[in-house]
Design a protein around this motif. Structure first.
Motif, PDB file in Angstrom:
ATOM      1  N   GLN A  40       0.811  -1.223   0.000  1.00 55.82           N
ATOM      2  CA  GLN A  40       0.000   0.000   0.000  1.00 55.82           C
ATOM      3  C   GLN A  40       0.846   1.276   0.000  1.00 55.82           C
ATOM      4  OE1 GLN A  40      -1.141  -1.125   4.323  1.00 55.82           O
ATOM      5  NE2 GLN A  40      -2.012   0.920   4.024  1.00 55.82           N
ATOM      6  N   TRP A  41       2.131   1.159   0.398  1.00 53.76           N
ATOM      7  CA  TRP A  41       3.004   2.331   0.452  1.00 53.76           C
ATOM      8  C   TRP A  41       4.075   2.302  -0.626  1.00 53.76           C
ATOM      9  CZ3 TRP A  41      -0.019   4.940   3.218  1.00 53.76           C
ATOM     10  CH2 TRP A  41      -0.590   4.472   4.394  1.00 53.76           C
ATOM     11  N   GLN A  42       3.943   1.445  -1.606  1.00 52.15           N
ATOM     12  CA  GLN A  42       5.016   1.232  -2.567  1.00 52.15           C
ATOM     13  C   GLN A  42       5.388   2.481  -3.368  1.00 52.15           C
ATOM     14  OE1 GLN A  42       3.560  -0.851  -6.418  1.00 52.15           O
ATOM     15  NE2 GLN A  42       2.276  -1.710  -4.795  1.00 52.15           N
ATOM     16  N   ASP A  43       4.451   3.400  -3.543  1.00 59.31           N
ATOM     17  CA  ASP A  43       4.755   4.600  -4.330  1.00 59.31           C
ATOM     18  C   ASP A  43       5.614   5.607  -3.574  1.00 59.31           C
ATOM     19  OD1 ASP A  43       3.459   3.705  -6.575  1.00 59.31           O
ATOM     20  OD2 ASP A  43       1.568   4.697  -6.116  1.00 59.31           O
ATOM     21  N   LEU A  44       5.741   5.453  -2.245  1.00 65.54           N
ATOM     22  CA  LEU A  44       6.566   6.399  -1.484  1.00 65.54           C
ATOM     23  C   LEU A  44       8.051   6.245  -1.804  1.00 65.54           C
ATOM     24  CD1 LEU A  44       4.792   6.504   1.991  1.00 65.54           C
ATOM     25  CD2 LEU A  44       5.079   8.404   0.402  1.00 65.54           C
ATOM     26  N   PRO A  45       8.646   5.074  -1.644  1.00 66.69           N
ATOM     27  CA  PRO A  45      10.063   4.960  -2.013  1.00 66.69           C
ATOM     28  C   PRO A  45      10.309   5.170  -3.502  1.00 66.69           C
ATOM     29  CG  PRO A  45       9.175   2.817  -1.353  1.00 66.69           C
ATOM     30  CD  PRO A  45       8.151   3.838  -0.990  1.00 66.69           C
ATOM     31  N   LYS A  46       9.286   4.944  -4.320  1.00 67.47           N
ATOM     32  CA  LYS A  46       9.446   5.199  -5.756  1.00 67.47           C
ATOM     33  C   LYS A  46       9.644   6.682  -6.057  1.00 67.47           C
ATOM     34  CE  LYS A  46       6.758   1.284  -7.588  1.00 67.47           C
ATOM     35  NZ  LYS A  46       5.523   0.899  -8.322  1.00 67.47           N
ATOM     36  N   LEU A  47       9.173   7.544  -5.158  1.00 69.49           N
ATOM     37  CA  LEU A  47       9.346   8.988  -5.339  1.00 69.49           C
ATOM     38  C   LEU A  47      10.793   9.421  -5.123  1.00 69.49           C
ATOM     39  CD1 LEU A  47       6.239  10.393  -3.403  1.00 69.49           C
ATOM     40  CD2 LEU A  47       6.594  10.504  -5.876  1.00 69.49           C
ATOM     41  N   CYS A  48      11.553   8.597  -4.431  1.00 66.38           N
ATOM     42  CA  CYS A  48      12.902   8.967  -4.004  1.00 66.38           C
ATOM     43  C   CYS A  48      13.940   8.461  -5.001  1.00 66.38           C
ATOM     44  CB  CYS A  48      13.176   8.408  -2.614  1.00 66.38           C
ATOM     45  SG  CYS A  48      14.794   8.833  -1.955  1.00 66.38           S
ATOM     46  N   SER A  49      14.685   9.374  -5.594  1.00 60.78           N
ATOM     47  CA  SER A  49      15.652   9.008  -6.630  1.00 60.78           C
ATOM     48  C   SER A  49      16.871   8.269  -6.091  1.00 60.78           C
ATOM     49  CB  SER A  49      16.107  10.265  -7.385  1.00 60.78           C
ATOM     50  OG  SER A  49      16.701  11.196  -6.500  1.00 60.78           O
ATOM     51  N   ASP A  50      17.068   8.265  -4.770  1.00 58.40           N
ATOM     52  CA  ASP A  50      18.201   7.551  -4.189  1.00 58.40           C
ATOM     53  C   ASP A  50      17.948   6.049  -4.071  1.00 58.40           C
ATOM     54  OD1 ASP A  50      19.945   9.781  -3.722  1.00 58.40           O
ATOM     55  OD2 ASP A  50      18.622  10.388  -2.095  1.00 58.40           O
ATOM     56  N   ILE A  51      16.716   5.627  -4.256  1.00 63.00           N
ATOM     57  CA  ILE A  51      16.359   4.214  -4.120  1.00 63.00           C
ATOM     58  C   ILE A  51      16.314   3.576  -5.498  1.00 63.00           C
ATOM     59  CG2 ILE A  51      14.565   2.610  -3.357  1.00 63.00           C
ATOM     60  CD1 ILE A  51      13.869   4.761  -1.227  1.00 63.00           C
ATOM     61  N   ASP A  52      17.076   2.499  -5.665  1.00 65.23           N
ATOM     62  CA  ASP A  52      17.230   1.869  -6.978  1.00 65.23           C
ATOM     63  C   ASP A  52      16.219   0.770  -7.238  1.00 65.23           C
ATOM     64  OD1 ASP A  52      19.862   3.191  -7.795  1.00 65.23           O
ATOM     65  OD2 ASP A  52      20.396   2.330  -5.849  1.00 65.23           O
ATOM     66  N   GLU A  53      15.717   0.141  -6.184  1.00 67.91           N
ATOM     67  CA  GLU A  53      14.786  -0.980  -6.356  1.00 67.91           C
ATOM     68  C   GLU A  53      13.798  -0.984  -5.202  1.00 67.91           C
ATOM     69  OE1 GLU A  53      14.990  -5.847  -6.942  1.00 67.91           O
ATOM     70  OE2 GLU A  53      16.423  -4.877  -5.581  1.00 67.91           O
ATOM     71  N   VAL A  54      12.518  -1.188  -5.511  1.00 74.61           N
ATOM     72  CA  VAL A  54      11.481  -1.300  -4.490  1.00 74.61           C
ATOM     73  C   VAL A  54      10.964  -2.734  -4.494  1.00 74.61           C
ATOM     74  CG1 VAL A  54       9.245  -0.467  -3.686  1.00 74.61           C
ATOM     75  CG2 VAL A  54      10.864   1.126  -4.746  1.00 74.61           C
ATOM     76  N   ILE A  55      11.025  -3.377  -3.327  1.00 73.81           N
ATOM     77  CA  ILE A  55      10.575  -4.760  -3.176  1.00 73.81           C
ATOM     78  C   ILE A  55       9.272  -4.748  -2.381  1.00 73.81           C
ATOM     79  CG2 ILE A  55      11.139  -7.038  -2.251  1.00 73.81           C
ATOM     80  CD1 ILE A  55      14.101  -6.299  -2.544  1.00 73.81           C
TER      81      ILE A  55
END
Length: 308
Positions: A40-55
Protein backbone atom coordinates in the motif's frame (compact mmCIF):
# COMPACT_ATOMS: atom_id res chain seq x y z
CA UNK A 1 27.85 -2.41 -2.90
CA UNK A 2 24.34 -3.83 -2.42
CA UNK A 3 22.25 -2.50 0.46
CA UNK A 4 18.82 -3.59 1.70
CA UNK A 5 16.65 -1.26 3.79
CA UNK A 6 13.66 -2.78 5.53
CA UNK A 7 11.04 -0.14 6.29
CA UNK A 8 7.64 -1.43 5.19
CA UNK A 9 5.35 1.09 6.93
CA UNK A 10 3.71 3.43 7.45
CA UNK A 11 3.30 6.67 5.45
CA UNK A 12 4.93 9.21 7.77
CA UNK A 13 7.48 6.75 9.14
CA UNK A 14 8.69 5.95 5.64
CA UNK A 15 9.05 9.66 4.84
CA UNK A 16 11.20 10.08 7.95
CA UNK A 17 13.33 7.10 6.94
CA UNK A 18 14.04 8.17 3.34
CA UNK A 19 17.01 10.42 4.31
CA UNK A 20 18.87 7.21 5.20
CA UNK A 21 19.00 6.38 1.48
CA UNK A 22 20.52 9.76 0.67
CA UNK A 23 23.14 9.36 3.41
CA UNK A 24 24.02 5.86 2.18
CA UNK A 25 24.61 7.24 -1.33
CA UNK A 26 26.91 9.84 0.20
CA UNK A 27 28.78 7.30 2.32
CA UNK A 28 29.03 4.63 -0.38
CA UNK A 29 29.01 6.26 -3.84
CA UNK A 30 27.68 3.93 -6.49
CA UNK A 31 25.88 1.66 -4.02
CA UNK A 32 22.64 -0.05 -5.08
CA UNK A 33 19.80 0.41 -2.59
CA UNK A 34 16.80 -1.91 -2.38
CA UNK A 35 13.86 -0.97 -0.14
CA UNK A 36 11.26 -3.38 1.28
CA UNK A 37 7.82 -1.81 1.68
CA UNK A 38 4.24 -2.98 2.15
CA UNK A 39 2.24 -2.88 -1.09
CA UNK A 40 0.00 0.00 0.00
CA UNK A 41 3.00 2.33 0.45
CA UNK A 42 5.02 1.23 -2.57
CA UNK A 43 4.76 4.60 -4.33
CA UNK A 44 6.57 6.40 -1.48
CA UNK A 45 10.06 4.96 -2.01
CA UNK A 46 9.45 5.20 -5.76
CA UNK A 47 9.35 8.99 -5.34
CA UNK A 48 12.90 8.97 -4.00
CA UNK A 49 15.65 9.01 -6.63
CA UNK A 50 18.20 7.55 -4.19
CA UNK A 51 16.36 4.21 -4.12
CA UNK A 52 17.23 1.87 -6.98
CA UNK A 53 14.79 -0.98 -6.36
CA UNK A 54 11.48 -1.30 -4.49
CA UNK A 55 10.58 -4.76 -3.18
CA UNK A 56 6.89 -5.23 -2.36
CA UNK A 57 5.70 -7.08 0.74
CA UNK A 58 2.06 -8.24 0.60
CA UNK A 59 1.13 -7.78 4.24
CA UNK A 60 -2.47 -8.87 3.70
CA UNK A 61 -1.24 -12.31 2.63
CA UNK A 62 -0.04 -13.03 6.14
CA UNK A 63 2.63 -15.69 6.57
CA UNK A 64 2.58 -16.48 2.86
CA UNK A 65 3.33 -12.83 2.16
CA UNK A 66 6.32 -12.97 4.52
CA UNK A 67 7.80 -16.04 2.83
CA UNK A 68 7.16 -14.48 -0.56
CA UNK A 69 9.13 -11.33 0.27
CA UNK A 70 11.80 -13.43 2.00
CA UNK A 71 12.24 -15.34 -1.24
CA UNK A 72 12.65 -12.06 -3.12
CA UNK A 73 15.34 -10.68 -0.82
CA UNK A 74 17.21 -13.98 -0.58
CA UNK A 75 17.77 -13.83 -4.32
CA UNK A 76 20.49 -11.24 -3.62
CA UNK A 77 23.62 -11.38 -1.47
CA UNK A 78 23.63 -8.00 0.27
CA UNK A 79 26.67 -6.30 1.71
CA UNK A 80 24.55 -4.41 4.25
CA UNK A 81 21.04 -4.89 5.63
CA UNK A 82 19.44 -2.20 7.81
CA UNK A 83 16.16 -2.78 9.64
CA UNK A 84 14.62 0.65 10.16
CA UNK A 85 11.26 -0.80 11.28
CA UNK A 86 12.58 -2.45 14.42
CA UNK A 87 9.76 -4.96 14.89
CA UNK A 88 9.84 -8.75 15.13
CA UNK A 89 8.63 -9.40 11.58
CA UNK A 90 11.16 -7.00 10.02
CA UNK A 91 13.97 -8.39 12.17
CA UNK A 92 13.09 -11.95 11.08
CA UNK A 93 13.28 -10.78 7.47
CA UNK A 94 16.71 -9.25 8.10
CA UNK A 95 17.84 -12.34 10.02
CA UNK A 96 17.07 -14.78 7.22
CA UNK A 97 18.08 -12.53 4.31
CA UNK A 98 21.58 -12.95 2.93
CA UNK A 99 23.82 -10.14 4.19
CA UNK A 100 27.35 -9.63 5.46
CA UNK A 101 26.39 -6.92 7.96
CA UNK A 102 22.97 -6.58 9.60
CA UNK A 103 21.98 -3.68 11.83
CA UNK A 104 18.83 -2.39 13.49
CA UNK A 105 17.71 1.13 14.35
CA UNK A 106 17.71 2.42 17.96
CA UNK A 107 14.47 1.59 19.75
CA UNK A 108 13.84 -1.91 18.43
CA UNK A 109 10.70 -3.51 19.90
CA UNK A 110 9.12 -6.94 20.42
CA UNK A 111 12.55 -8.41 21.39
CA UNK A 112 13.68 -7.93 17.79
CA UNK A 113 17.08 -6.86 19.10
CA UNK A 114 17.70 -10.52 19.95
CA UNK A 115 17.76 -11.28 16.22
CA UNK A 116 19.95 -8.46 14.90
CA UNK A 117 22.18 -5.83 16.49
CA UNK A 118 20.45 -2.69 17.73
CA UNK A 119 22.76 0.31 17.45
CA UNK A 120 22.82 3.01 20.15
CA UNK A 121 19.73 1.78 22.07
CA UNK A 122 20.06 4.80 24.37
CA UNK A 123 18.89 6.96 21.44
CA UNK A 124 15.53 5.23 21.07
CA UNK A 125 13.56 8.42 21.78
CA UNK A 126 15.44 10.84 19.54
CA UNK A 127 13.74 12.46 16.55
CA UNK A 128 12.76 9.71 14.11
CA UNK A 129 14.56 11.25 11.13
CA UNK A 130 17.82 11.43 13.07
CA UNK A 131 17.28 7.99 14.63
CA UNK A 132 17.06 6.43 11.18
CA UNK A 133 20.57 7.70 10.42
CA UNK A 134 22.12 6.10 13.50
CA UNK A 135 23.01 2.75 11.86
CA UNK A 136 25.07 4.64 9.31
CA UNK A 137 26.79 6.66 12.02
CA UNK A 138 27.60 3.35 13.73
CA UNK A 139 29.22 2.09 10.52
CA UNK A 140 31.14 5.20 9.49
CA UNK A 141 31.64 7.19 12.68
CA UNK A 142 30.18 10.22 10.90
CA UNK A 143 27.00 12.23 11.40
CA UNK A 144 24.99 12.93 8.27
CA UNK A 145 22.74 15.91 7.70
CA UNK A 146 19.25 14.62 6.83
CA UNK A 147 18.52 15.20 3.14
CA UNK A 148 15.90 13.78 0.86
CA UNK A 149 15.60 13.62 -2.91
CA UNK A 150 11.94 13.50 -3.89
CA UNK A 151 10.83 14.52 -7.34
CA UNK A 152 7.05 14.52 -7.88
CA UNK A 153 5.63 14.08 -11.37
CA UNK A 154 4.23 17.56 -11.93
CA UNK A 155 2.22 16.42 -14.95
CA UNK A 156 -0.08 14.60 -12.52
CA UNK A 157 -1.30 17.97 -11.24
CA UNK A 158 -2.89 18.86 -14.57
CA UNK A 159 -6.04 16.87 -13.78
CA UNK A 160 -6.63 19.01 -10.67
CA UNK A 161 -5.66 22.39 -12.11
CA UNK A 162 -9.16 23.20 -13.44
CA UNK A 163 -10.53 22.87 -9.88
CA UNK A 164 -7.67 24.44 -7.95
CA UNK A 165 -5.95 26.83 -10.32
CA UNK A 166 -2.50 28.02 -9.32
CA UNK A 167 -3.34 29.73 -6.01
CA UNK A 168 -4.50 27.28 -3.37
CA UNK A 169 -3.68 25.83 0.04
CA UNK A 170 -4.28 22.28 1.28
CA UNK A 171 -6.01 21.02 4.40
CA UNK A 172 -5.17 17.47 5.56
CA UNK A 173 -7.62 17.12 8.46
CA UNK A 174 -7.84 13.34 8.84
CA UNK A 175 -5.38 11.47 11.05
CA UNK A 176 -5.09 7.94 12.41
CA UNK A 177 -4.77 7.54 16.15
CA UNK A 178 -6.63 8.84 19.17
CA UNK A 179 -5.95 12.46 20.06
CA UNK A 180 -4.44 13.40 16.68
CA UNK A 181 -7.53 14.83 14.98
CA UNK A 182 -8.19 18.56 15.26
CA UNK A 183 -11.98 18.92 15.17
CA UNK A 184 -13.82 19.70 11.96
CA UNK A 185 -15.50 22.58 13.77
CA UNK A 186 -12.07 24.14 14.20
CA UNK A 187 -11.32 23.59 10.54
CA UNK A 188 -14.63 25.22 9.57
CA UNK A 189 -13.80 28.28 11.65
CA UNK A 190 -10.32 28.41 10.12
CA UNK A 191 -11.85 28.10 6.64
CA UNK A 192 -14.14 31.06 7.31
CA UNK A 193 -11.24 33.17 8.54
CA UNK A 194 -9.06 32.29 5.58
CA UNK A 195 -11.78 32.68 2.94
CA UNK A 196 -12.73 36.10 4.30
CA UNK A 197 -9.18 37.46 4.03
CA UNK A 198 -8.08 35.54 0.93
CA UNK A 199 -11.25 35.03 -1.14
CA UNK A 200 -9.32 34.29 -4.34
CA UNK A 201 -7.21 31.50 -2.83
CA UNK A 202 -8.85 28.09 -3.00
CA UNK A 203 -8.75 25.42 -0.29
CA UNK A 204 -8.24 21.77 -1.20
CA UNK A 205 -9.19 19.10 1.34
CA UNK A 206 -7.12 15.94 0.90
CA UNK A 207 -7.71 12.50 2.36
CA UNK A 208 -8.74 8.94 1.56
CA UNK A 209 -11.89 7.86 -0.25
CA UNK A 210 -13.48 7.08 3.12
CA UNK A 211 -13.04 10.74 4.10
CA UNK A 212 -14.93 12.10 1.11
CA UNK A 213 -17.88 14.22 2.15
CA UNK A 214 -16.87 14.52 5.80
CA UNK A 215 -15.69 18.12 5.41
CA UNK A 216 -18.91 20.04 4.80
CA UNK A 217 -18.11 23.61 3.77
CA UNK A 218 -18.96 25.57 0.65
CA UNK A 219 -15.53 27.22 0.46
CA UNK A 220 -13.51 24.05 -0.06
CA UNK A 221 -12.76 21.62 -2.89
CA UNK A 222 -13.08 18.05 -1.61
CA UNK A 223 -10.40 15.89 -3.24
CA UNK A 224 -10.58 13.05 -0.71
CA UNK A 225 -10.07 9.78 -2.57
CA UNK A 226 -9.11 11.57 -5.80
CA UNK A 227 -5.35 11.18 -5.34
CA UNK A 228 -2.97 8.27 -5.04
CA UNK A 229 0.43 8.82 -3.44
CA UNK A 230 2.07 10.03 -6.65
CA UNK A 231 -0.64 12.55 -7.53
CA UNK A 232 -0.88 13.62 -3.87
CA UNK A 233 2.81 14.55 -4.04
CA UNK A 234 2.13 16.54 -7.20
CA UNK A 235 -0.76 18.45 -5.59
CA UNK A 236 1.18 19.19 -2.41
CA UNK A 237 4.20 20.39 -4.39
CA UNK A 238 1.98 22.97 -6.10
CA UNK A 239 0.14 24.00 -2.93
CA UNK A 240 1.22 27.28 -1.36
CA UNK A 241 0.75 25.86 2.13
CA UNK A 242 -0.50 22.75 3.98
CA UNK A 243 -2.36 22.55 7.30
CA UNK A 244 -2.96 19.37 9.24
CA UNK A 245 -2.12 17.05 12.10
CA UNK A 246 0.84 14.71 12.53
CA UNK A 247 0.08 12.63 9.44
CA UNK A 248 2.07 11.05 6.63
CA UNK A 249 0.78 13.44 3.95
CA UNK A 250 1.77 16.42 6.12
CA UNK A 251 5.30 15.04 6.43
CA UNK A 252 5.34 14.60 2.65
CA UNK A 253 4.29 18.25 2.21
CA UNK A 254 7.10 19.39 4.47
CA UNK A 255 9.88 17.50 2.67
CA UNK A 256 8.50 18.85 -0.62
CA UNK A 257 9.35 22.31 0.79
CA UNK A 258 5.68 23.30 0.98
CA UNK A 259 5.21 25.48 4.10
CA UNK A 260 3.40 23.20 6.54
CA UNK A 261 1.50 24.11 9.72
CA UNK A 262 1.39 21.00 11.94
CA UNK A 263 -1.22 20.81 14.70
CA UNK A 264 0.14 18.30 17.20
CA UNK A 265 -1.94 16.32 19.66
CA UNK A 266 -1.23 13.07 21.48
CA UNK A 267 1.76 11.96 19.40
CA UNK A 268 5.23 12.60 20.82
CA UNK A 269 6.33 15.87 19.22
CA UNK A 270 9.96 15.27 20.17
CA UNK A 271 10.04 11.96 18.31
CA UNK A 272 7.70 12.49 15.36
CA UNK A 273 8.09 16.19 14.54
CA UNK A 274 9.29 16.92 10.99
CA UNK A 275 12.98 17.67 10.55
CA UNK A 276 13.28 18.60 6.88
CA UNK A 277 11.46 21.39 5.07
CA UNK A 278 9.45 24.46 5.97
CA UNK A 279 7.13 23.98 8.90
CA UNK A 280 5.47 25.39 12.01
CA UNK A 281 4.55 23.28 15.04
CA UNK A 282 1.51 24.08 17.19
CA UNK A 283 0.67 22.16 20.35
CA UNK A 284 -1.34 22.62 23.55
CA UNK A 285 1.61 22.66 25.95
CA UNK A 286 -0.52 22.22 29.07
CA UNK A 287 -2.12 19.01 27.78
CA UNK A 288 -0.91 17.88 24.34
CA UNK A 289 -3.63 15.24 24.13
CA UNK A 290 -6.28 18.00 24.17
CA UNK A 291 -5.54 19.04 20.60
CA UNK A 292 -8.67 21.17 20.26
CA UNK A 293 -7.25 23.69 22.73
CA UNK A 294 -5.08 24.83 19.81
CA UNK A 295 -7.35 27.56 18.45
CA UNK A 296 -8.18 28.45 14.84
CA UNK A 297 -6.85 31.94 15.61
CA UNK A 298 -3.43 30.46 16.48
CA UNK A 299 -3.38 28.38 13.31
CA UNK A 300 -4.43 31.32 11.17
CA UNK A 301 -1.64 33.42 12.70
CA UNK A 302 0.88 30.80 11.54
CA UNK A 303 -0.64 30.80 8.07
CA UNK A 304 -0.29 34.58 7.99
CA UNK A 305 3.41 34.30 8.83
CA UNK A 306 3.98 32.07 5.81
CA UNK A 307 1.81 34.29 3.61
CA UNK A 308 4.07 37.24 4.40
Amino acid sequence: MKILIIKPSSFGDIIQALPCANALKEAYPGCFISWVVFNQWQDLPKLCSDIDEVIFWDRKNGLNGFFEVLGKVRATDFDLIIDLQGLLRSAFLAKFAKGKVKLGVPGMKELSNLLIKEVYPQNALMNATLRNLEPLRFLTGKKYEPKINITPDETLFKQFEPQLGKDFISFLPFARGKGKDWSLENYYELTDMFAEKYPDTKIAVLGSLGDFGKFQHNKITDLCGATDISSLAAVLSKSFLAVGADTGPMHLASVLQTPSVFIFGASDINETAPYIGKFSLLINKENPADIDKVTPTEVFAEIEKWKK
